[in-house]
Design a protein around this motif. Structure first.
Motif, short mmCIF file in Angstrom:
data_model
loop_
_atom_site.label_atom_id
_atom_site.label_comp_id
_atom_site.label_asym_id
_atom_site.label_seq_id
_atom_site.Cartn_x
_atom_site.Cartn_y
_atom_site.Cartn_z
N ILE A 49 0.84 -1.20 0.00
CA ILE A 49 0.00 0.00 0.00
C ILE A 49 0.88 1.26 0.00
N ARG A 50 2.13 1.10 0.45
CA ARG A 50 3.13 2.18 0.42
C ARG A 50 2.81 3.30 1.40
N CYS A 51 2.28 2.92 2.53
CA CYS A 51 2.13 3.88 3.63
C CYS A 51 2.04 3.09 4.92
N PRO A 52 2.48 3.68 6.04
CA PRO A 52 2.43 2.96 7.31
C PRO A 52 1.00 2.73 7.79
N LEU A 53 0.74 1.54 8.29
CA LEU A 53 -0.57 1.18 8.84
C LEU A 53 -0.51 0.99 10.35
N PHE A 54 0.68 0.67 10.87
CA PHE A 54 0.82 0.36 12.29
C PHE A 54 2.05 1.05 12.86
N SER A 55 1.96 1.32 14.13
CA SER A 55 3.15 1.73 14.89
C SER A 55 3.52 0.55 15.78
N HIS A 56 4.79 0.48 16.15
CA HIS A 56 5.29 -0.65 16.94
C HIS A 56 5.49 -0.21 18.38
N LYS A 57 4.88 -0.94 19.29
CA LYS A 57 5.10 -0.76 20.72
C LYS A 57 5.57 -2.09 21.27
N GLY A 58 6.88 -2.20 21.35
CA GLY A 58 7.46 -3.48 21.71
C GLY A 58 7.18 -4.48 20.59
N ARG A 59 6.55 -5.60 20.96
CA ARG A 59 6.21 -6.60 19.94
C ARG A 59 4.79 -6.40 19.40
#
Length: 309
Positions: A49-59
């Motif tokens: 999709i070429r855009c971020p969908l999620f941010s990472h918080k630890g795992r």
């Protein structure tokens, strides 16, 4: 921007399930996948999709606003395609509350009624439509989607056709049928050369028995005198009973006029058998109605086999 070919329904379904479960492990369990497969699908979708969908918080993956937007459209796409598949199957007759079966007249004696009774127990809500005709006509109707399954004698050519699923039911001998008044010896195989000057009645071209009729007399070395061709086997039996002529027909018909018509086994050079089978399109092998018919067919074949022991 064109849609990336790697954005698949599977990935969208994994994504929608994750958005609902909010956890990779629970998503994997719900879909019968590994956690690695779920993570890979989400990461791949994000890349395509070429855009971020999620941010990472630890795992943990935390959906961004973009993920909520994609979820809205992905849900619509999945629901629309699901309805489209259901409508497509419905248009082809898949899983409807009606099963259209084609059969030969001769199979109405025992085989078809038994299969219908079994089908009514397995799928009581399914309405069964019966069409009777010749092999040729029934195969044509099956090819055109006018019938869902047919019961016919099959040849090796039909078995080899990849688009057809063939479920054998039983084999039947072709016999000489003569009026009881002819007084033929029932224990002596019929040599067709002995009937050179007899008159015969026959099914027309297109019926499997007609093909066997032609082949048998070709081996006998003469062309039989056919005085009448009739479209159903019961009418032919009536003509034989009345002494109009003799014919060749499957041994299963002996039950109809057993006292008035003699069915004699053919001599070795002319012997032939019909393999009776349920035939339906291979691409519909998962149709629940056809699965039920196939299951009933296997039970019928098993019963026929046990009765011969």
């Amino acid at each position: 921007m064109p849609i990336n070919n790697d954005i698949t329904f599977r990935k969208l379904t994994v994504f929608a399930t994750f958005m609902k479960k909010e956890n990779i492990a629970r998503t994997a369990e719900a879909m019968g996948l590994s956690s690695v497969s779920v993570h890979r699908a989400l990461h791949s979708l994000e890349e395509e999709i070429r855009c971020p969908l999620f941010s990472h918080k630890g795992r943990n993956l935390v959906p961004l606003p973009a993920a909520s937007t994609l979820l809205e459209y992905a849900t619509d796409v999945i629901e629309t395609m699901t309805r489209g598949i259901e409508e497509t199957r419905r248009a082809s007759g898949f899983g409807l509350a009606r099963l259209r079966i084609g059969t030969l007249y001769s199979l109405m004696l025992e085989t078809v009624p038994q299969l219908i009774m079994g089908m009514k127990l397995r799928r009581p809500d399914v309405e069964l439509d019966l069409t009777m005709g010749s092999n040729q006509a029934l195969l044509s109707m099956l090819d055109e989607g006018m019938l869902d399954a047919i019961l016919i004698p099959v040849t090796e050519d039909e078995i080899k056709r990849n688009q057809l699923e063939v479920l054998p039911l039983f084999e039947d001998d072709i016999c000489l049928a003569a009026p009881a008044s002819a007084g033929l010896n029932p224990d002596a195989p019929a040599d067709l050369r002995d009937f050179l000057h007899q008159k015969f009645v026959s099914l027309p071209e297109g019926f499997a028995t007609y093909v066997g009729f032609q082949e048998a007399f070709h081996i006998a070395g003469f062309e039989p005198e056919i005085i009448m061709r009739v479209n159903d086997i019961f009418s032919i039996l009536s003509l034989v009973q009345a002494g109009v002529g003799m014919t060749l027909m499957p041994g299963r018909m002996e039950k109809v006029y057993g006292n008035d018509v003699q069915l004699l086994k053919l001599a070795a050079p002319y012997q032939m058998r019909q393999l009776i089978a349920i035939v339906f399109p291979r691409n519909r092998e998962h149709d629940p109605n056809l699965l039920a018919l196939a299951a009933e067919g296997r039970m019928y074949a098993l019963g026929r086999g046990e009765s011969k022991r």
